[in-house]
Design a protein around this motif. Sequence first.
Motif, PDB file in Angstrom:
ATOM      1  N   ASP A  95       0.702  -1.165  -0.043  1.00  0.00           N
ATOM      2  CA  ASP A  95       0.106   0.113   0.047  1.00  0.00           C
ATOM      3  C   ASP A  95       0.848   1.325  -0.035  1.00  0.00           C
ATOM      4  OD1 ASP A  95      -2.331  -1.531  -0.053  1.00  0.00           O
ATOM      5  OD2 ASP A  95      -2.627  -1.138   1.952  1.00  0.00           O
ATOM      6  N   ARG A 116       1.519  11.918  -3.279  1.00  0.00           N
ATOM      7  CA  ARG A 116       1.722  10.457  -2.747  1.00  0.00           C
ATOM      8  C   ARG A 116       2.793   9.760  -3.683  1.00  0.00           C
ATOM      9  NH1 ARG A 116      -3.621  10.189  -1.821  1.00  0.00           N
ATOM     10  NH2 ARG A 116      -4.105   9.238  -3.934  1.00  0.00           N
ATOM     11  N   HIS A 117       2.713  10.041  -4.861  1.00  0.00           N
ATOM     12  CA  HIS A 117       3.523   9.139  -5.637  1.00  0.00           C
ATOM     13  C   HIS A 117       5.140   9.650  -5.543  1.00  0.00           C
ATOM     14  CE1 HIS A 117       3.211   6.891  -9.297  1.00  0.00           C
ATOM     15  NE2 HIS A 117       4.251   7.541  -9.812  1.00  0.00           N
ATOM     16  N   ARG A 169       6.117   8.333  -2.115  1.00  0.00           N
ATOM     17  CA  ARG A 169       6.442   6.877  -2.259  1.00  0.00           C
ATOM     18  C   ARG A 169       7.992   6.476  -2.737  1.00  0.00           C
ATOM     19  NH1 ARG A 169       0.210   4.530  -3.708  1.00  0.00           N
ATOM     20  NH2 ARG A 169      -0.562   4.793  -1.351  1.00  0.00           N
ATOM     21  N   PRO A 188       0.240   1.297  -7.778  1.00  0.00           N
ATOM     22  CA  PRO A 188      -1.017   1.266  -7.241  1.00  0.00           C
ATOM     23  C   PRO A 188      -1.554  -0.248  -7.584  1.00  0.00           C
ATOM     24  CG  PRO A 188      -1.120   2.751  -8.966  1.00  0.00           C
ATOM     25  CD  PRO A 188       0.239   2.326  -8.927  1.00  0.00           C
ATOM     26  N   VAL A 217      -2.543  12.908  -5.269  1.00  0.00           N
ATOM     27  CA  VAL A 217      -1.855  11.656  -6.005  1.00  0.00           C
ATOM     28  C   VAL A 217      -0.557  11.892  -6.309  1.00  0.00           C
ATOM     29  CG1 VAL A 217      -2.164  10.301  -8.180  1.00  0.00           C
ATOM     30  CG2 VAL A 217      -4.226  11.102  -7.056  1.00  0.00           C
TER      31      VAL A 217
END
Lengths: 523, 309
Positions: free
Chosen positions: A105, B97-98, B101, A110, B94
Amino acid sequence: MTAPSGASKEAARARVPAGDRRAVLALARFEGLRLLRHPLVLTAFALCVVWMARPGATTWRSHPPLQDMDRDHQLPLVLVGFAVLIAVNLAATRARRHGTDAILDALVLPPWQRTVAHLLSLLPLWLVGAVMVAAQFGWMATRPEAVGRGDIAELATGPTSVLLLGVVGVLLARLTASAVVAPLTVLALLTSMFVLAAGDSGVAWLYPTVHQSPSGVPTDLLDRPAGWHLLYLLGMTTLLGAVATAVAGGRRRTARGTAVAALTCVLAGALFQSAWPSGALARERQQATERPAEVQRCQRLGTTEYCLFPEFGVWVDDWDRVVREVRALTPKDVAASPITVRQRVNAVDAGSTGSDGAIPFATPSEGPTGSAWSVPVGTLWGSGTEDLALAAATAYRLVTGEAPQPGTPVMCDSRGVLTLWLAVRATSEADLNSLLDGQFSGGGVPISLLGEAQLDAGWVVLREHELAVVQALLDRPRGDVDRRVREEWSALTAPGTSSLRAAELLGVTAPAVTGDDGEWNCR
Amino acid sequence: MSRPRPLPPSSAAPSAAPSPIPSSSAPTVSVSGVTLSFRNTRALDDVSIRFGEGITGLLGPNGAGKTTLLRILATAITPDSGALTVLGHDPRTVQGRHEIRRRLGYLPQNPGFHPRFTAFEFVDYVAILKEMTDRQARHQEVRRVLDTVGLGDRRGKRISSLSGGMRQRVGLAAALVGDPLFIVLDEPTVGLDPEQRLRFRELVAETAEGRTVLLSTHQTEDVAMLCRRVAVLDQGRVRFTGTPAELAAVAEGRVWSSTERDAGARAGWRTGTGEFRNIGDPPPGAQVCAPTLEDGYLLALGDTSGVAG
């Protein structure tokens, strides 16, 4: 905060900016390799190879009809597809079953991209299937005795079935993490496939492979809607893949667009494949079945004329070898008599099951007018029984002056003995054993008119008594029996000469007629 | 046993505004007024915290909201309200977050492993999901991190055959692969024996060099040994932020020993010498002891009933 440590320049190099798509491909490669190494998939592919290479797999291995061989692989590859369904489902549910989704997660890719990777991981399996099919078919197609034409769409159907079933596995994984669902789905598909797909309804074409077409139908008369079926399979594969991606959170607009396009393909494929066979094709099949002379070409070798569907020309020499062997065992005048060998096929019932399928050898245009009778030969060759059938039919023609007819005539006299003796002598004497294997419970022995693979063409039957005489003859020196056959030909072929008398003329002692033999309704 | 007294306001540092933790550089993580509820339970309540490079410890009892905060920072879940940035990016978008990560290493509390994978395969798999697409370079990186966590010679072993400590190191290797700037470790030493814990501490200390590490733990020892900064979370609220020394200092003058348990102490227990160690507001003339980090932590929590002995 500092820059990334110099300890890992490799890491910086490994991470390609905006590498989403490449990461998906890398994951697909990773998952694809794992799929290929999965014990279930390996076992299924191994079984598939064994199936394709089994001695009876291509019954007509030496003389392959390519229009049939192009779908010989489909059923085993569907079984591979079932293995792939389970294996890819296990892979796609792995994170939830093992509790690693907490890690996943927080990673860049994704769930919907991981789903796409799982879908793409099926492509190597498609490729392996395609290579296997190409190798098998290529080997057959290069054989000099190969006849007919293969269909590229039929060849692609097996590997595409693997793809479709794999996509079903991915979709199931997106719907539930249970590892039990995939095997249960396989069981349900397997059951329904053998129950519904075996019938002659249009439903059969909704399954990945359709086996309702019999073997040996000339290419142009087969004309299966393989292209439409392939479109249907590809559409279904894409549709289910799009649904799986959407369920995993993929871009809805893209998924929706893909799904709509795929659904169009599914509907078009389903519609057109269900309209098979067309009325024109049905008429052509009827013509080829009932009036083959209208579509055949003939060629003469010595005193024998061979009439055949054009694509089977390379087999004429094999047929002629058998006919010559039979002729050589008869007196010179008989051996020189003209006969016609005509290829027969039951194309009327191609694409359906449940018919008695008897080929109408006697047709109005070929009525029983003496020499007009033709010796039948089928559209399959090379399994080992077709040459015995042709030898028996030729011998029957030379012995009786007629050609055998469907309707299981039982030969209870000297002519039965002589027919069987000539057939066995002209081919492999070992074939007598295969005849014995097919013995009726009442003691009769059937000889299929076109070989075992085309049993629906009917057969002639010999009683156990005539068979016993022939077995006794096999213990005698061949030259002595052959000489007696030529010398006593008239007596042996005269109607009313009994088997006992035939045995006497040929120098053997016949066993007594048993009670079972007496019950046959002799012709 | 005496009834615990409320913690004096001065002993903890709850604050609505972001409380910068001393750092050598600009904060990597900034959380302001973050709130998150699961149905009727408020897991995080107006949490504000900032920290930068180095190891930051996150202490708190079970149910304090540590894992929830870590999952938010690891972009696995999104808060109901509040503002936060990680490495300069907003994890609620988005793109943000990308980006986070791509620079994140996360070892969850119960990471789970694929038992049929080898250690190499598992870390390789995670590396792919971190967008490392150059196969050769990725494999070199996987080998590097496995060497770093001491599993270089076990990389071909299936995870099912590895001990608990080794699996935890595989998890750390997976978190470290790709040289992340921000590492989130959720109770990584749970279940490890003392030797394994020591080894793990060494690893974390080594890998923290030049990175921001957030270490959630029950173990005050881990914080004392590793962290330059510490935050205490309880019942979804930040109770303290500061250095470990400052947390220990919360208990300065509030720990004393006695031959019997002091009725006025908020917590007290008999030590190995037979004396009682008491925490709270000492009576006049009490024999005050040097406080430990754990003493400060217990006082910072504000509710020590669970440790009263």
